[in-house]
Motif scaffolding. Structure first.
Motif, PDB file in Angstrom:
ATOM      1  N   ALA A 255       0.743  -1.190  -0.177  1.00  0.00           N
ATOM      2  CA  ALA A 255      -0.065  -0.090   0.164  1.00  0.00           C
ATOM      3  C   ALA A 255       0.778   1.153  -0.059  1.00  0.00           C
ATOM      4  CB  ALA A 255      -0.956  -0.097   1.242  1.00  0.00           C
ATOM      5  N   ALA A 256       1.963   1.274   0.813  1.00  0.00           N
ATOM      6  CA  ALA A 256       2.676   2.524   0.587  1.00  0.00           C
ATOM      7  C   ALA A 256       3.293   2.644  -0.650  1.00  0.00           C
ATOM      8  CB  ALA A 256       3.828   2.246   1.755  1.00  0.00           C
ATOM      9  N   ILE A 257       3.585   1.623  -1.269  1.00  0.00           N
ATOM     10  CA  ILE A 257       4.150   1.825  -2.801  1.00  0.00           C
ATOM     11  C   ILE A 257       3.195   2.601  -3.601  1.00  0.00           C
ATOM     12  CG2 ILE A 257       5.075   0.641  -4.774  1.00  0.00           C
ATOM     13  CD1 ILE A 257       6.100  -1.518  -2.994  1.00  0.00           C
ATOM     14  N   ILE A 258       2.286   2.118  -3.401  1.00  0.00           N
ATOM     15  CA  ILE A 258       0.807   2.795  -4.203  1.00  0.00           C
ATOM     16  C   ILE A 258       0.509   4.118  -3.627  1.00  0.00           C
ATOM     17  CG2 ILE A 258      -1.567   2.511  -4.695  1.00  0.00           C
ATOM     18  CD1 ILE A 258      -1.232  -0.446  -4.568  1.00  0.00           C
ATOM     19  N   ARG A 259       0.500   4.399  -2.579  1.00  0.00           N
ATOM     20  CA  ARG A 259       0.585   5.656  -2.072  1.00  0.00           C
ATOM     21  C   ARG A 259       1.437   6.737  -2.383  1.00  0.00           C
ATOM     22  NH1 ARG A 259      -1.926   2.853   3.085  1.00  0.00           N
ATOM     23  NH2 ARG A 259      -4.239   3.177   2.910  1.00  0.00           N
ATOM     24  N   SER A 260       2.627   6.365  -2.927  1.00  0.00           N
ATOM     25  CA  SER A 260       3.750   7.256  -3.213  1.00  0.00           C
ATOM     26  C   SER A 260       3.548   7.542  -4.662  1.00  0.00           C
ATOM     27  CB  SER A 260       5.101   6.405  -3.128  1.00  0.00           C
ATOM     28  OG  SER A 260       5.365   5.524  -3.964  1.00  0.00           O
ATOM     29  N   HIS A 261       2.725   6.925  -5.315  1.00  0.00           N
ATOM     30  CA  HIS A 261       2.251   7.203  -6.807  1.00  0.00           C
ATOM     31  C   HIS A 261       1.021   7.863  -7.064  1.00  0.00           C
ATOM     32  CE1 HIS A 261       6.147   5.631  -8.286  1.00  0.00           C
ATOM     33  NE2 HIS A 261       5.702   4.423  -7.496  1.00  0.00           N
ATOM     34  N   SER A 262       0.011   7.518  -6.105  1.00  0.00           N
ATOM     35  CA  SER A 262      -1.427   7.884  -6.249  1.00  0.00           C
ATOM     36  C   SER A 262      -2.122   8.406  -5.057  1.00  0.00           C
ATOM     37  CB  SER A 262      -2.082   6.714  -6.875  1.00  0.00           C
ATOM     38  OG  SER A 262      -3.343   6.928  -6.968  1.00  0.00           O
ATOM     39  N   GLY A 263      -3.007   9.269  -5.312  1.00  0.00           N
ATOM     40  CA  GLY A 263      -4.074   9.633  -4.143  1.00  0.00           C
ATOM     41  C   GLY A 263      -5.464   9.032  -3.871  1.00  0.00           C
ATOM     42  N   HIS A 264      -5.396   7.951  -4.999  1.00  0.00           N
ATOM     43  CA  HIS A 264      -6.753   7.109  -4.965  1.00  0.00           C
ATOM     44  C   HIS A 264      -6.709   6.221  -3.647  1.00  0.00           C
ATOM     45  CE1 HIS A 264      -7.836   8.415  -8.828  1.00  0.00           C
ATOM     46  NE2 HIS A 264      -6.755   7.500  -9.437  1.00  0.00           N
ATOM     47  N   PRO A 265      -7.802   6.100  -3.226  1.00  0.00           N
ATOM     48  CA  PRO A 265      -8.181   5.046  -1.887  1.00  0.00           C
ATOM     49  C   PRO A 265      -7.471   3.806  -2.085  1.00  0.00           C
ATOM     50  CG  PRO A 265     -10.318   6.201  -2.367  1.00  0.00           C
ATOM     51  CD  PRO A 265      -9.418   6.613  -3.656  1.00  0.00           C
ATOM     52  N   VAL A 266      -6.976   3.192  -1.114  1.00  0.00           N
ATOM     53  CA  VAL A 266      -6.602   2.045  -1.280  1.00  0.00           C
ATOM     54  C   VAL A 266      -7.143   0.884  -0.467  1.00  0.00           C
ATOM     55  CG1 VAL A 266      -4.186   0.546  -0.983  1.00  0.00           C
ATOM     56  CG2 VAL A 266      -4.258   2.800  -1.477  1.00  0.00           C
ATOM     57  N   THR A 267      -7.476  -0.485  -0.666  1.00  0.00           N
ATOM     58  CA  THR A 267      -8.054  -1.210   0.348  1.00  0.00           C
ATOM     59  C   THR A 267      -7.823  -2.569  -0.107  1.00  0.00           C
ATOM     60  OG1 THR A 267     -10.444  -1.916   0.881  1.00  0.00           O
ATOM     61  CG2 THR A 267     -10.096  -1.756  -1.286  1.00  0.00           C
ATOM     62  N   THR A 268      -7.903  -3.477   0.727  1.00  0.00           N
ATOM     63  CA  THR A 268      -7.987  -5.108   0.568  1.00  0.00           C
ATOM     64  C   THR A 268      -9.531  -5.670   1.034  1.00  0.00           C
ATOM     65  OG1 THR A 268      -6.648  -7.133   0.411  1.00  0.00           O
ATOM     66  CG2 THR A 268      -6.849  -5.833   2.511  1.00  0.00           C
ATOM     67  N   ASN A 269      -9.869  -6.831   0.512  1.00  0.00           N
ATOM     68  CA  ASN A 269     -11.050  -7.263   0.679  1.00  0.00           C
ATOM     69  C   ASN A 269     -10.792  -8.488   2.048  1.00  0.00           C
ATOM     70  OD1 ASN A 269      -9.482  -8.588  -0.954  1.00  0.00           O
ATOM     71  ND2 ASN A 269     -11.197  -9.697  -1.978  1.00  0.00           N
ATOM     72  N   PHE A 270     -11.743  -7.724   3.118  1.00  0.00           N
ATOM     73  CA  PHE A 270     -11.924  -8.702   4.378  1.00  0.00           C
ATOM     74  C   PHE A 270     -12.732  -9.808   4.067  1.00  0.00           C
ATOM     75  CE2 PHE A 270     -11.235  -4.896   7.397  1.00  0.00           C
ATOM     76  CZ  PHE A 270      -9.664  -4.654   6.789  1.00  0.00           C
ATOM     77  N   MET A 271     -12.846 -11.108   5.005  1.00  0.00           N
ATOM     78  CA  MET A 271     -13.754 -12.007   4.870  1.00  0.00           C
ATOM     79  C   MET A 271     -14.745 -12.157   6.119  1.00  0.00           C
ATOM     80  SD  MET A 271     -11.055 -14.632   3.305  1.00  0.00           S
ATOM     81  CE  MET A 271      -9.950 -14.439   4.400  1.00  0.00           C
ATOM     82  N   GLY A 272     -15.324 -11.165   6.574  1.00  0.00           N
ATOM     83  CA  GLY A 272     -16.363 -11.048   7.690  1.00  0.00           C
ATOM     84  C   GLY A 272     -15.870 -11.916   8.848  1.00  0.00           C
TER      85      GLY A 272
END
Length: 710
Positions: A255-272
């Protein structure tokens, strides 16, 4: 780079950022779509895909989740041409993208070259590749390759106009955790050194004087691999904590790599709720790292009340999101492929399921997957576009759902509320308490944290009373009533917080097998229920678990099953006692005054009818009101509110038409209600009305205080 989307206050969330980009000219729209895997199909089908997506009203798709082998066909060689064409095609057709970094499943070349990256079972068997998620979280080779791929994808697509969100990995901990490899052993030792600081502290926490387990060097410590009999329970608990943290480190790095390039929201999918010791992920901790909380949910088809389990999972997901809107990342249009009997959904069931999630805080409903696969392990898993094509029940219902979600666009950004303008009831669900309760050598295999939690949620569900999920250490002051179902493990901080909550005027229900151990799984001595004995005004001395199928008569609230206890009330009022058996005369249900509040103890499992009777008493004491009085059986109601407007979702899971005392406009039909809402069997309605304002504050403001951080 614009990072303003990370300012996720209740009225300025990352989910708002996404929904605003799904509609035309920035008009918010609820998300609708799902996983899109065009790489599994000939390129000539892609034009048909987007045409049908537009017909269905799809506005958001997840792309690239399982495409590592195509994006990096050999080490350090990247091929993005096909993904470029897919994203350009989606953008040209107005469909937004949740772009994955594709790190969920390393390709065969990677696992073949780095076999030490594969996970190892507790029996010492190294997994092979050939399925998915064939990696160990502790593997430096995996982490290096995942970071390199993430860097390539984030840099290449950081400015692509179709992309509005980033999707890291997929369902962390599913299939490859816990890992018992030598790499995990080394990581576990480092984690333990950081947690305890010294071997003396570790030995004390693990109680290693028992069975001659004392450690004299860090290198002696291993993961809880298979041994002759029960492995040290605190070792098992700490390994679950470590495994969650090890996976979280993988997520944070990518996520840190992505955030260094883009301001779009970051997520991953949980499993309840699917996060036990075999899939150790502490989503309360993980949620702090999410810009958008997203969840996957699949019905257990043979569960006759699976719609209530869905509601509980949606409420739990909203808890991780701190009451803010969240995203349903995956569910199914019909059958899945992995249950013993993969039963198809009945007509209308997909619509009811989807709107349940929306009713409980989701700002969208996505599915796995767009096209039902024609090859591979999930070829019998339903999709939005089924094998049989568009002249099908599924496709017609998909188009209907797209229309329904478009008609509900006005709901986006709203929050879940109750009859008072806020949610008045919280159910506690501490991950540590669940994990510890699932350890071995306990008094009864029938005592289940999840089952007891679900019974209490179901009681409120049947009564039409909304519930939040919180942790024992959270600020609970905004709730009139808190329930702690089988809170087996409780930290000192959690126990003190609950005590203070009651004494300040709150109402707390504690069930059996609660307060028993501290955070190291050590018994709290004196009397049961341990940490809560004084607060509850009871002194229980011995557990008397019941045999399978056995029950005992109570003097009130029907009968008890699973569990009862021998003991006495000290300061508590006995509302029901055990009438028979070795614990006859002992309290089964009690109420105790403490400070300005009340604390209740339930020392057995009550049947739904008895639990409903008790709920009436407790809710009357706490001043908790239902959304709809005398709610018919199998009818679900939930409410969302924003800026003085309420939307009451009404979902009839039953076989009979009903009438509900609601006024307003049915948003789905545009009908002005006159004298109430008629709700046909199997149907749904969403009634818009003006909210009753709380004194001096709006409903949206009150919910913010309900979800403030402790």
């Amino acid at each position: 780079m614009d990072n303003t989307v990370n300012d996720t206050t209740p009225n300025n969330s990352a989910m708002d950022y996404i929904t605003a980009r799904l509609g035309s000219e920035g008009s918010p729209m609820l998300a609708f779509g799902g996983d899109y895997n065009p790489e599994q199909w000939p390129e000539e089908t892609w034009d048909e895909d987007v045409r049908l997506m537009r017909e269905a009203g799809v506005n958001l798709v997840s792309v690239g989740i399982f495409s590592w082998s195509l994006l990096e066909p050999s080490e350090g060689v990247y091929e993005f041409g096909w993904l470029d064409r897919v994203l350009d095609l989606l953008h040209a057709n107005g469909i937004r993208v949740d772009l994955a970094n594709a790190t969920a499943s390393p390709p065969p070349w990677f696992s073949h070259k780095y076999p030490q990256s594969l996970p190892v079972t507790a029996d010492g068997v190294r997994h092979s590749y050939g399925s998915r998620q064939a990696f160990a979280a502790s593997s430096p080779e995996y982490r290096r390759a995942a970071a390199a791929l993430t860097e390539q994808i984030a840099f290449r697509y950081k400015d692509h106009p179709a992309v509005v969100m980033w999707h890291v990995h997929n369902e962390y901990g599913c299939h490859n955790q816990p890992d018992f490899s030598d790499g995990a052993a080394a990581g576990f030792r480092r984690w333990l050194e950081h947690r305890y600081g010294s071997l003396d502290a570790l030995n004390a926490a693990w109680g290693t004087a028992f069975w001659s387990q004392r450690y004299s060097a860090w290198d002696e410590i291993l993961p809880p691999r298979t041994s002759g009999t029960w492995v040290n329970p605190t070792q098992q608990l700490d390994f679950a904590r470590y495994s969650s943290d090890e996976l979280l480190e993988c997520y944070k790095a990518e996520a840190a790599i992505i955030r260094s390039h883009s301001g779009h929201p970051v997520t991953t999918n949980f499993m309840g709720f699917n996060m036990g010791l075999h899939q150790p992920v502490d989503y309360w901790r993980w949620s702090e790292e999410m810009d958008v909380v997203s969840n996957d949910h699949y019905l257990i088809a043979e569960d006759l009340r699976n719609f209530q389990e869905l509601a509980a999972t949606a409420d739990l997901t909203r808890g991780w999101a701190k009451g803010k809107p969240w995203l349903l990342m995956e569910h199914s249009t019909s059958a899945v492929n992995w249950q013993p009997r993969n039963i198809a959904k009945a007509p209308g069931e997909m619509l009811r399921n989807s709107l349940q999630h929306v009713a409980r805080g989701a700002d969208g409903a996505l599915f796995f997957q767009w096209r039902a696969s024609r090859a591979g392990a999930e070829k019998f898993h339903s999709g939005l576009l089924p094998h049989a094509g568009t002249d099908t029940k599924i496709w017609r219902e998909v188009v209907q759902l797209g229309q329904t979600l478009r008609s509900l666009a006005e709901v986006s950004g709203s929050v879940v509320t109750g009859a008072s303008g806020r949610v008045d009831v919280a159910i506690l669900h501490d991950t540590d308490a669940r994990w510890a309760s699932e350890l071995d050598s306990h008094p009864s295999v029938d005592a289940s944290n999840i089952a007891e939690t679900r019974r209490w949620h179901d009681a409120f569900y049947r009564a039409g009373i909304p519930t939040d999920f919180r942790q024992s250490t959270d600020d609970l002051s905004g709730y009139r009533l808190v329930v702690a179902p089988m809170q087996y493990l409780i930290s000192d901080a959690g126990a003190a917080n609950l005590d203070a909550y009651v004494r300040a005027g709150g109402h707390l229900v504690v069930t059996y097998f609660s307060g028993i151990v501290d955070e190291n799984d050590h018994i709290r001595l004196g009397s049961y229920p341990g940490a809560f004995s004084g607060l509850l005004g009871v002194h229980m001395e011995e557990f008397f678990p019941l045999r399978a199928g056995e029950s005992v008569r109570l003097s009130g609230f029907g009968a008890g099953s699973c569990w009862n206890e021998l003991g006495r009330a000290t300061t508590a009022e006995v509302l029901a006692a055990v009438d028979e058996g070795p614990a006859a005369g002992s309290p089964a249900v009690t109420r105790n005054r403490a400070g300005s509040g009340r604390a209740y103890y339930v020392a057995t499992t009550l049947a739904p009818e008895g639990l409903g009777e008790l709920l009436t008493v407790v809710c009357a004491d706490a001043g908790v009101q239902p959304l709809v009085t005398d709610l018919p059986a199998d009818v679900e109601v939930a409410r969302r509110s924003k800026d003085g407007t309420d939307w009451t979702f009404c979902i009839n899971h039953g076989a009979h038409d009903v009438r509900l005392p609601l006024e307003g406009v049915d948003v789905l039909t545009g009908t002005e209600l006159d004298g109430g809402l008629g709700l046909a069997a199997g149907s749904v309605a969403v009634v818009r009305s003006r909210a009753a304002q709380l004194v001096g504050t709006s409903a949206s403001q009150s919910i913010q205080s309900n979800h403030s951080r402790p």
